[in-house]
Design a protein around this motif. Structure first.
Motif, PDB file in Angstrom:
ATOM      1  N   GLU A  69      -7.872   5.463   7.056  1.00 54.17           N
ATOM      2  CA  GLU A  69      -7.530   4.515   6.144  1.00 54.17           C
ATOM      3  C   GLU A  69      -7.927   4.681   4.578  1.00 54.17           C
ATOM      4  O   GLU A  69      -8.924   5.379   4.382  1.00 54.17           O
ATOM      5  N   ARG A 124      -1.740  -1.119   5.916  1.00 56.05           N
ATOM      6  CA  ARG A 124      -2.144   0.178   6.457  1.00 56.05           C
ATOM      7  C   ARG A 124      -0.775   0.905   7.261  1.00 56.05           C
ATOM      8  O   ARG A 124      -1.143   1.524   8.276  1.00 56.05           O
ATOM      9  N   ASP A 163       0.695  -0.944  -0.066  1.00 56.47           N
ATOM     10  CA  ASP A 163      -0.075  -0.080   0.070  1.00 56.47           C
ATOM     11  C   ASP A 163       0.902   1.152   0.115  1.00 56.47           C
ATOM     12  O   ASP A 163       0.480   2.109  -0.916  1.00 56.47           O
ATOM     13  N   GLU A 197      -3.107   5.183   9.017  1.00 60.46           N
ATOM     14  CA  GLU A 197      -4.588   5.108   9.535  1.00 60.46           C
ATOM     15  C   GLU A 197      -4.977   6.332   9.761  1.00 60.46           C
ATOM     16  O   GLU A 197      -4.260   7.431   9.688  1.00 60.46           O
ATOM     17  N   SER A 217      -2.701  -4.334   1.885  1.00 56.97           N
ATOM     18  CA  SER A 217      -2.965  -2.944   2.749  1.00 56.97           C
ATOM     19  C   SER A 217      -2.950  -3.527   4.113  1.00 56.97           C
ATOM     20  O   SER A 217      -3.647  -4.095   4.842  1.00 56.97           O
ATOM     21  N   VAL A 250      -7.040  -5.930   3.062  1.00 56.58           N
ATOM     22  CA  VAL A 250      -6.627  -5.712   4.278  1.00 56.58           C
ATOM     23  C   VAL A 250      -5.522  -6.905   5.010  1.00 56.58           C
ATOM     24  O   VAL A 250      -6.351  -8.055   5.159  1.00 56.58           O
TER      25      VAL A 250
END
Ligand SMILES: Cc1ncc(C[n+]2csc(CCOP(=O)(O)OP(=O)(O)O)c2C)c(N)n1
Ligand SMILES: [Mg+2]
Length: 587
Positions: free
Chosen positions: A537, A504, A476, A534, A502, A583
């Motif tokens: 997100e 994140r 990501d 985040e 992801s 995710v």
């Protein structure tokens, strides 16, 4: 149809691009190459080469980089004077470190100050523009007349495509591009400037390598860039199998089939200490290949694994492309035998000679079979450990990387797939069952983020119409640098499956902050500050859709992966890009 006659300076550039069969020119427009732009469209018919419009010069050059990884020959990028070149410089550096050719063209000037517009022509002109990237291109030039363009281009192309390859930069003065021609510009006969034949090892190189390979009890092969050419890739398989030599793939390219029992990549702790002979093939970072990283305690130094008695043969062309600016030549390599040769001709010849050593090989048969069995035990252990990890983490949330690999493998089963990019840790190189030449294209060598999507699009563009299914395993953080490449993907109908990992986070740095906190006895929990992506997100599925791209996710439930990936593959097979945002776990 008769070829139109060049009327303007930049028409000559287009004649050359056509003569060298450059298929695409990736660009973001700019007035310093308005002459060239017009020639591409109205003189060249915007076909072979065709313009690929990009929203950032880093994307344009990154795309050309990915194309070269597939084709082994260049496409072009055009970047607007000093500003476009500055944006492009990171991608040029990645291509340089990856030893891949890109023809980067620029516009400038006019150099004649008497012809300049106020302000803009001054702030966008340098003396000379090539200076900006000279330390990481193989050559740069700024032809001062239309007559000088052909020689300059031929030289640039030949240098870029001679191993070790690399990007080149040619800057065209606005006045030169826009000069009206009153006579035909003489073109050199292009077949009089062939690329040099590949560099072969001298007799002594073959004699010693063969003898040492036959004398060694535990030879081990390291390979990093062998897989850039099919002949080298194939010969390496033969060599390893003939003598039962394990291969540790350094993943500059795919050098060895992932599921070959002699592929002991990832097992260097067990393999390297046993080696009495290392055959290093196109390995610029020898140190990294024969040591263990011990970063946990904030250490930078690596722990040696190789016994001091082991012989080392190094076969590479690396020393032919060394500059003093960046130290991408890596730590000084030690060796008992240094051979400057192109592995794509060295290895096939080595294998031919080895096969001719029938009696020598027969004598060693028992020993070779014994070690084949012993290496095979390590391979089986490795395989079982990978399978165990996949199974243990199967239902974990967020989705585990191993589950993600397994789901991708399932989704592309039966397809002629190519992995165009990888995760930061590169574990997919152990899981994805690649066996074909160039089936995993590898990650950036330059380590500059923003590479994944542009390079994957370049690879997919190169494969367009070939029936290959290109998959970008896309971290990501890397994606956020160059996400507007999605527009190019959609506009130019580039079929690519983008699977966004992801986590994140710029997680690689989370690990570094943790190490530093431990060493300094500071709060480890602060490692996420300035690093996590985040609040908010990023919804990459939605982002894809704003660019007109098929987008799904964020997927949080592991069980939803199969169906979504299957749908995405369908879209890609229709000739379009598709993005699935997953995710997933940090590692
Ligand atoms: C241009 C550039 N900026 C910063 C870095 C430093 N850097 C290396 S890895 C990394 C994190 C990458 O994050 P992501 O792509 O999401 O991969 P992850 O580590 O999360 O798997 C960063 C910031 C870099 N290598 N290149
Ligand atoms: Mg990340």
């Amino acid at each position: 149809m008769e070829k139109p006659r060049a009327e303007w300076g930049s028409d000559v550039v287009v004649d050359l691009l056509k003569a060298f069969e450059i298929e695409y020119v990736a660009l973001n427009p700019g007035a310093t190459f308005r002459g060239l732009h017009d020639s591409l469209v109205n003189y060249g018919g915007n076909h072979a080469p065709e313009i690929v419009l990009c929203a950032h010069e880093e994307i344009a050059v990154g795309l050309a980089h990915g194309y070269a990884r597939v084709k082994g020959r260049p496409m072009a990028a055009a970047v607007h004077n000093v500003v476009g070149l500055q944006h492009a410089s990171m991608a040029i550096y990645n291509a340089w470190a990856d030893r891949l050719p890109v023809i980067v063209m620029g516009g400038t000037g006019p150099m004649d100050t008497a012809n300049r517009r106020p302000w803009i022509d001054w702030v966008h002109t340098a003396l000379v523009q090539g200076n900006l990237v000279r330390d990481f291109v193989k050559w740069d030039d700024q032809p001062a007349s239309v007559e000088a363009i052909p020689d300059s281009f031929v030289r640039a192309y030949r240098l870029a495509t001679t191993d070790p390859m690399g990007p080149v930069y040619i800057c065209y003065d606005g006045d030169v591009q826009e000069k009206r021609l009153d006579k035909e510009v003489a073109f050199p006969p292009l077949d009089r400037y062939p690329a040099p034949l590949p560099l072969q090892a001298p007799e002594e190189g073959f004699e010693k390598t063969l003898r040492w390979l036959l004398e060694a009890k535990r030879p081990v092969i390291l390979a990093d860039w062998v897989g850039r050419r099919e002949a080298g890739f194939r010969a390496l398989i033969e060599l390893a199998e003939l003598l039962a030599v394990p291969v540790l793939d350094q993943f500059g390219r795919l050098n060895f089939p992932v599921q070959n029992p002699l592929n002991l990549t990832g097992q260097q702790d067990k393999v390297i200490p046993q080696a009495d002979l290392i055959l290093a093939l196109d390995v610029p970072d020898f140190e990294g290949a024969v040591t263990k990283r011990a970063q946990e305690k904030g250490n930078r130094r690596a722990v040696p694994l190789l016994s001091s008695g082991a012989k080392i043969i190094n076969v590479s062309l690396d020393d032919l492309l060394v500059r003093a600016w960046a130290t991408d030549f890596n730590k000084l390599r030690e060796a008992d035998l240094m051979i400057m040769a192109d592995t794509s001709v060295f290895l096939p010849e080595l294998v031919r000679r080895l096969k001719a050593e029938k009696s020598g090989l027969d004598k060693l048969r028992g020993e070779i079979d014994r070690r084949r069995g012993e290496w095979n035990d390590i391979y089986e252990e490795k395989k079982a450990a990978l399978e165990r990890e996949t199974k243990t983490k199967w239902d974990e949330k967020p989705v585990s990387m191993t589950r993600l690999y397994a789901e991708i493998i399932e989704a592309v089963k039966g397809e002629n797939w190519v992995l165009t990019n990888g995760s930061s840790q590169g574990k997919e190189n152990l899981y994805m069952p690649a066996s074909e030449f160039n089936q995993i294209l590898g990650k950036y060598k330059g380590g500059g983020l923003g590479y994944g999507l542009p390079a994957s699009l370049g690879a997919a563009l190169a494969h367009k119409g070939s029936g290959k299914l290109c998959v970008d395993l896309q971290p990501d953080g890397d994606l956020l640098f160059t996400v507007s490449a999605l527009w190019t993907a959609v506009h130019h109908k580039i079929p690519l499956l983008i699977v966004v990992c992801s986590n994140r986070s710029y997680f690689n740095d989370e690990e570094h902050q943790e190490r530093i906190a431990i060493v300094r006895n500071r709060p480890i929990e602060n490692k996420t500050i300035g690093i996590r992506i985040e609040d908010p997100e990023v919804d990459f599925g939605a982002m894809a859709r704003t660019y007109g791209c098929w987008g799904a996710g964020p997927i949080t439930e592991p069980k939803d992966l199969t169906k979504t990936l299957r749908e995405a593959v369908k879209v890609v097979k229709e000739g379009k890009p598709a993005l699935v945002d997953v995710v997933c776990q940090m590692r």
